[in-house]
Design an enzyme around this catalytic site. Structure first.
Site, mmCIF file in Angstrom:
data_model
loop_
_atom_site.group_PDB
_atom_site.id
_atom_site.type_symbol
_atom_site.label_atom_id
_atom_site.label_comp_id
_atom_site.label_asym_id
_atom_site.label_seq_id
_atom_site.Cartn_x
_atom_site.Cartn_y
_atom_site.Cartn_z
ATOM 1 N N SER A 453 6.359 -12.963 -9.055
ATOM 2 C CA SER A 453 4.976 -13.389 -8.871
ATOM 3 C C SER A 453 4.243 -13.057 -10.169
ATOM 4 O O SER A 453 4.197 -11.904 -10.578
ATOM 5 C CB SER A 453 4.351 -12.640 -7.704
ATOM 6 O OG SER A 453 2.977 -12.915 -7.663
ATOM 7 N N ARG A 454 3.716 -14.089 -10.831
ATOM 8 C CA ARG A 454 3.255 -13.860 -12.207
ATOM 9 C C ARG A 454 1.831 -13.336 -12.330
ATOM 10 O O ARG A 454 1.549 -12.608 -13.239
ATOM 11 C CB ARG A 454 3.409 -15.140 -13.028
ATOM 12 C CG ARG A 454 4.857 -15.451 -13.226
ATOM 13 C CD ARG A 454 5.116 -16.519 -14.242
ATOM 14 N NE ARG A 454 6.527 -16.880 -14.137
ATOM 15 C CZ ARG A 454 7.001 -17.844 -13.387
ATOM 16 N NH1 ARG A 454 6.185 -18.586 -12.685
ATOM 17 N NH2 ARG A 454 8.287 -18.075 -13.312
ATOM 18 N N VAL A 455 0.939 -13.742 -11.461
ATOM 19 C CA VAL A 455 -0.430 -13.276 -11.650
ATOM 20 C C VAL A 455 -0.896 -12.317 -10.554
ATOM 21 O O VAL A 455 -1.906 -11.661 -10.696
ATOM 22 C CB VAL A 455 -1.432 -14.450 -11.726
ATOM 23 C CG1 VAL A 455 -1.192 -15.262 -12.966
ATOM 24 C CG2 VAL A 455 -1.362 -15.314 -10.500
#
Ligand code: ATP
Ligand code: MG
Length: 597
Positions: A453-455
């Site tokens: 999950s990048r952000v």
């Protein structure tokens, strides 16, 4: 293009009336039409004995073959039809009929507005091609004379291709259709909460008409960069695996990807259930699923009291491909309505693989050239323009958000196929589900190594962040060591201990459907597990241990639970100690119970 221009030059028009117009009338009409069509017009009189009162002009622009372009109806019938339309429009505004009729009749001026019409050339498989309709635009709604609506999807010099939103049985070659000058859209409003609708906003649940507040086009541009702000508030799923390791923030797009029957829908559904009492509007878009699955899902939502804050937009496998194609955009438009009011929205697209397939069949029928895996070349744009509309709006725009959970089905875990790679690259991370894990009983079957999950990390609460610690690393280590489990008898105690620890962590991440965990519960479990407190609990007793521990915590340290839930600040050493102390007390209590039989 050339062809198009030649036709424009030779615009042909017929005037239908009883008596031939005078020279002066000819001149004035020709001048009017030339102004409208920006081309020389040849006007020819066609006698029609019945039209003694007024006239009708049909304009067409075909070179070889006469094809109708638009119609100016200046007959009594035409004017009556206009009056009728005005009255009907007025009626929708309010119940005062008499003043409305008086006003409309007094102010009525028939307009010389053309109805631009086209003729159906071919029809089949939910697609129609039409001649005429020269000035229609991409995405415009076309109304067929049998009442079916369609949407323009291809524009070529000599015909337009149109997808149909209804039964094509009544449309035949030669049927007429007219422009509406409107794009596809649906009514939106608060009244849609708790309802099941089709992609054009019609109710499917048999509960009657839905009051609406406005009409929104299904396609609209995504918010620009100035209109956005960073993602910083968590969208809690209630699933320990996800909230701890792949946190999702409000406004994020997180893909749920996996083979069939790996619990993809279950994750989205649990997330919706977890939004109860959180003032989040949920929208579930079902694309190409069996109607019975959708009905079951709606029933589950109802049972868990989650339907009241959810809208289900359904285009089932039985619906024509065009209807399936527009479903996610409709859901998104509905979501935008709530987002623009400053509310938080969660939207699930279940699933975009079926959406792409519907689009592919539509495109092939529209004779677009097939590309990789026979998908048309713009299939990337199909999903990017949808997912770009998820956003966290700036405070000036009201601060609302729309979090998107698209779902993609893979074949035999192959994430490198066309559609999965596309959507992986559009979204801000993916939760990768695996059949092997699912069948071994590890549910939700999240592959911790491949998910990301990048952000969302910025959105995770400090309490959670400090509790998670080395969980991902420990699990990675366990996976590497896991192969040794088969030879466990030959292992030294240290390694055995590490294996037991890894197993306890994996077991802790198992979670039943419809049992979301609150944030403070997750924090307590993580603190306990990462301090190796659960390592010695027999695996089959772990879920009972977990439930008992959470109950115990609620009674023993209620203020701390409340504080973690409400404030979510970084755990202090002292708080950690209090949790661990509570765990120790619980363990000794368990031991005492066991001893006493
Ligand atoms: P499809 O490809 O058919 O859409 P899917 O990937 O969406 O399937 P689900 O329908 O969510 O999978 O789940 C498949 C089955 O597994 C369902 O019967 C569901 O109840 C069950 N299941 C999913 N998650 C869990 C869980 N955490 N615990 C127990 N059962 C689960
Ligand atoms: Mg599913």
């Amino acid at each position: 293009m050339m062809e198009h221009e030649i036709k424009r030059v030779r615009t042909q028009a017929f005037i239908h009336c009883a008596k031939e117009p005078t020279q002066k009338q000819y001149e004035r009409l020709t001048k009017f039409l030339e102004g409208e069509y920006e081309a020389p017009v040849k006007l020819v009189w066609k006698q029609d004995e019945k039209l003694t009162n007024g006239f009708r002009i049909e304009v067409g622009t075909d070179v070889d073959r006469w094809s109708l372009g638009s119609v100016y109806d200046w007959t009594t019938q035409g004017k009556t039809a206009q009056l009728k339309e005005e009255i009907v429009d007025g009626l929708s505004a309010g119940p005062d009929v008499i003043p409305l009729l008086r006003d409309t009749a007094a102010n009525f001026r028939a307009k010389a507005e053309p109805r631009e019409v086209g003729t159906v050339l071919t029809v089949g498989d939910g697609i129609a091609t039409l001649s005429g309709l020269e000035r229609c635009f991409y995405g415009e709604i076309i109304l067929f004379d049998c009442g079916v609506r369609g949407m323009v999807q291809s524009l070529s010099p000599d015909h337009v291709g149109c997808i149909l939103f209804g039964d094509d049985g009544e449309i035949t070659s030669g049927s007429l259709a007219c422009r509406t000058k409107a794009t596809a859209g649906l009514p939106v409003g608060e009244g849609f909460l708790g309802r099941v609708i089709g992609p054009l906003g019609s109710p499917l649940d048999g509960l009657g008409a839905i009051p609406s507040e406005e009409f929104r086009p299904i396609e609209s541009p995504a918010p620009g960069i100035i209109d956005r702000q960073p993602v910083d508030t968590p969208m809690e799923t209630g699933l320990l695996t996800i909230d701890a390791m792949f946190p999702i923030g409000r406004g994020q797009r997180e893909l749920i990807i996996g083979d069939r029957q790996t619990g993809k829908t279950a994750i989205a559904l649990d997330t919706i259930l977890n939004q109860r009492d959180r003032d989040v509007v949920c929208i579930y878009v079902a694309i190409g699923q069996k109607a019975s699955s959708v009905a079951q899902l709606v029933e589950t939502l109802r049972r868990h009291d989650a339907l009241k804050y959810t809208v289900v937009v359904a285009a089932t496998a039985g619906d024509p491909a065009p209807v399936q194609y527009i479903a996610p955009y409709s859901g998104c438009a509905l979501g935008e309505y709530f987002m623009n009011q400053g509310r938080d929205v969660l939207i699930v697209y279940d699933d975009l693989s079926k959406h792409a397939v519907a689009y592919r069949s539509m495109s092939l029928l529209l004779e677009r050239s097939p590309g990789r895996e026979a998908y048309p070349g713009d299939v990337f744009y199909l999903h990017s323009r949808l997912l770009e509309r998820a956003a966290r709006l700036s405070e000036e725009r009201g601060g609302g958000s729309m979090t998107a959970l698209p779902i993609v089905e893979t074949q035999a875990g192959d994430v490198s196929a066309y559609i999965p790679t596309n959507i992986i690259s559009i979204t801000d991370g993916q939760i990768f589900l695996e059949s092997d894990l699912f069948f071994s009983g590890q549910r939700p079957a999240v592959n911790v190594g491949l998910s990301v999950s990048r952000v969302g990390g910025d959105a995770q609460t400090k309490a959670m962040k400090s509790a998670v610690g080395t969980l991902r690393l420990d699990l990675a280590q366990y996976r590497e060591m896991e192969v040794f489990t088969q030879f466990s008898s030959d292992l030294d105690d240290n390694t055995k201990g590490q294996l037991a620890y890894g197993q306890s962590l994996m077991r802790l991440l198992r979670q039943e459907q419809y049992h979301p965990l609150k944030m403070h519960q997750q924090v307590i479990l993580l603190v306990a597990a990462l301090s190796h407190a659960m390592q010695d609990v027999p695996l089959e007793e772990l879920s009972a241990f977990r439930d008992g521990l959470l109950d115990f915590a609620e009674r023993q340290i209620p203020e701390l639970c409340q504080e973690i839930e409400d404030v979510g600040a970084k755990l202090t050493q002292e708080q950690r100690e209090r949790i661990l102390d509570m765990v120790r007390r619980y363990q000794s209590k368990l031991a005492a119970v066991k001893e006493n039989g």
